[in-house]
Design an enzyme around this catalytic site. Structure first.
Site, short mmCIF file in Angstrom:
data_model
loop_
_atom_site.label_atom_id
_atom_site.label_comp_id
_atom_site.label_asym_id
_atom_site.label_seq_id
_atom_site.Cartn_x
_atom_site.Cartn_y
_atom_site.Cartn_z
N ASP A 163 0.83 -1.20 0.00
CA ASP A 163 0.00 0.00 0.00
C ASP A 163 0.87 1.25 0.00
O ASP A 163 1.91 1.32 0.67
CB ASP A 163 -0.89 -0.03 1.26
CG ASP A 163 -1.87 1.11 1.31
OD1 ASP A 163 -2.77 1.14 0.46
OD2 ASP A 163 -1.74 1.95 2.21
N GLU A 192 1.65 -0.23 -4.88
CA GLU A 192 0.66 0.78 -5.25
C GLU A 192 1.34 2.15 -5.30
O GLU A 192 1.87 2.62 -4.29
CB GLU A 192 -0.48 0.82 -4.23
CG GLU A 192 -1.51 1.89 -4.56
CD GLU A 192 -2.33 2.33 -3.35
OE1 GLU A 192 -3.45 2.79 -3.56
OE2 GLU A 192 -1.83 2.22 -2.21
#
Length: 549
Positions: A208, A277
């Site tokens: 993330d 990401e």
């Protein structure tokens, strides 16, 4: 052959893989408390396998106060009780591997919850062993924050701590303090987390906010961004985050060395992969190129170009792929049209489309034939539209902050609909944490599984078609100039196989020029296009595929 069914030592399984994203709160509730859990995921893995995907990505299930629904971790090495136990996770891994599904988990390493023991110790004094594990700074002489950095969730990225009489950095919620990865002890602790889950059998990670790991040591102000360059890809348009050029609060060069350390740990294990990401609309593809180059950092990066509000057309698809090829000539990308953070793409792009099912099938087929790996988001295969959530039912702090101009992310996070005839669509017998829209029930799995013309049937059919032709997963992509505005034309080339792909991205039938050479029309994809002596007859929202000899 399904790539994930190849030997576990196939280190290249991720290249061209199709990964199904599961948002655990909303997939399946096994104990009727209204919240999905790990046992529920395990119970539904046979459905996921039936789609023909290669693996799953599970959004965070770690111990958390759930201020940001799992993206605020208070214990990296345990399962939050609402989702189950470590034994439940082990059972999930075993069942997934029995079904030849890889398992990737979502690691949030840029920040923790303010309830993590690390932060409790860090904030307790200026000289404790973890005092420098987070990003602390004295105020300016007038008491204001040390610089102008802004939070993704609105307002200053600095929060005052009355104990230390200092500010701490939070790129997201104030309850999500940023870790200080400039400290090697923090890096070592995060690599230990990585090893913990690898030892439990995971096949990889989705990392993330990977470009937020490091901050500028000098805490320099970000410069303003000219209005002409502002957009709403990184944050909604109502958020002042878009008013800055984010030179110093993320995307720092030190990140590359940490990613090399992270990759070195993975490389000790067989066939592990990671997708990072990259949340940056200003330098997105450039960063993807940096992070995936050289074979010593990320295997691939999760790009945001097709998660934007702009409706794709042939020119923009070609432009995006060309930009990635230029930015990352030896890199690899993972494309997605929907996820847990953005409006579902059927609503984002298809609101004006009369035949949404045909549009959904066409867009899915484009996604599954582009060069790169693919992430599908739960419910995408049902063409679920974005849910309209009443303010009283909102859970997302982002939406509550900016309501009504931005309604947050709850509309794409509503529970999966399994059976139209069961309470709450078969998700839970209890009241779900988010309501199940009535409009979703007619698109439930039970309805579409019985209809060979459904969007679900098309996803299954097209994923099987993709597996039959390695060019789609592994091949190069070569775009062709068509001269027809709604026609997307490219070839996928792998070894001795060249597959011509034509898509009519318009609402009216067209006749595309006949591709050159001898053509073997490919079947099994579900479209009704026809090759004639002079061209290819393409109905609205349709595709055509042929092997070129």
């Amino acid at each position: 052959m399904n790539e994930s069914s190849v030997s576990a030592a196939d280190r290249d399984w991720w290249r061209g893989a199709v990964i199904y994203q599961i948002y655990p709160r909303s997939f399946q509730d096994s104990n009727d408390d209204g919240i999905g859990d790990l046992k529920g995921i395990t119970d539904r893995l046979s459905y996921v396998a039936s789609l023909g995907v290669d693996g799953i990505w599970i959004s965070p299930f770690f111990t958390s106060p759930m201020k940001d629904f799992g993206y605020d971790v208070s214990n990296y090495t345990d399962v939050d009780p609402i989702f189950g136990t470590l034994a439940d996770f082990d059972a999930l891994i075993a069942e997934a591997h029995r079904l030849n599904l890889k398992v990737m988990i979502d690691l949030v390493l840029s920040h923790t919850s303010d309830q993590h023991p690390w932060f409790a110790e860090s904030r307790s004094s200026h000289d404790n062993p973890k005092a420098d594990w987070y990003v602390w700074s004295d105020p300016k002489p007038d008491g204001t924050p040390p610089n102008n950095w802004l939070s993704i969730f609105g307002g200053s990225a600095w929060a005052w701590d009355a104990g230390r009489l200092q500010y701490y950095l939070h790129n997201f919620l104030t309850s999500q303090p940023d870790l200080n990865l400039h400290n090697p002890d923090v890096q070592d602790a995060l690599l230990a987390v990585e090893r913990f889950w690898l030892d439990r059998g995971v096949d990889g990670f989705r990392l993330d906010t990977i470009n937020f790991y490091f901050h500028d040591r000098l805490l320099r102000d970000n410069p303003p961004l000219p209005p002409a360059r502002r957009n709403a890809q990184t944050a909604p348009a109502v958020n002042p985050y878009n008013y800055q050029e984010h030179l110093y609060d993320k995307n720092q060069p030190e990140n590359l060395e940490f990613l090399k350390r992270f990759r070195a740990v993975m490389d000790v294990y067989p066939a592990i992969a990671a997708v990072g990401e990259v949340g940056d609309s200003q330098r997105g593809l450039e960063i993807v190129g940096e992070y995936t180059s050289g074979g010593d950092k990320m295997h691939m990066c999760y790009a945001f170009e097709f998660l934007a509000p702009d409706v794709p057309d042939p020119a923009s698809v070609e432009r995006t792929l060309a930009a990635f090829a230029a930015a990352a000539p030896d890199g690899w990308v993972c494309w997605a049209f929907s996820n847990h953070d953005v409006t579902r793409h059927i609503s984002r792009w298809g609101q004006a489309v009369a035949d949404t099912d045909a549009y959904a099938k066409m867009m899915a087929s484009i996604l599954l034939t582009l060069r790169g790996s693919v992430c599908l988001y739960e419910g995408e295969e049902l063409a679920l539209p974005e849910a309209d959530i009443a303010f009283a039912d909102l859970q997302d702090p982002y939406g509550i902050q900016f309501w009504p101009d931005y309604k947050g992310r709850d509309g794409c996070r509503t529970p999966m609909v399994w059976d139209r005839n069961m309470v709450n669509g078969g998700f839970s017998a209890a009241r779900p944490w988010l309501p199940v829209p009535g409009a979703h029930l007619d698109r439930a799995v039970s309805v579409q599984a019985a209809d060979d013309r459904s969007v679900l049937a098309h996803y299954r059919r097209f994923l099987a078609f993709r597996r039959e032709h390695p060019a789609f997963a592994k091949g190069e992509i070569v775009f062709e100039e068509s001269g027809l505005a709604p026609l997307l034309s490219f070839a996928r080339v792998h070894g001795n196989e060249t597959i011509v792909c034509l898509f009519n991205m318009g609402e009216r039938p067209i006749t595309a020029p006949r591709p050159e050479g001898s053509l073997e029309v490919l079947e099994g994809h579900g479209f009704g296009s026809a090759l004639t002596a002079t061209g290819v007859e393409l109905p609205a929202w349709s595709g055509f595929f042929a092997r070129q000899n």
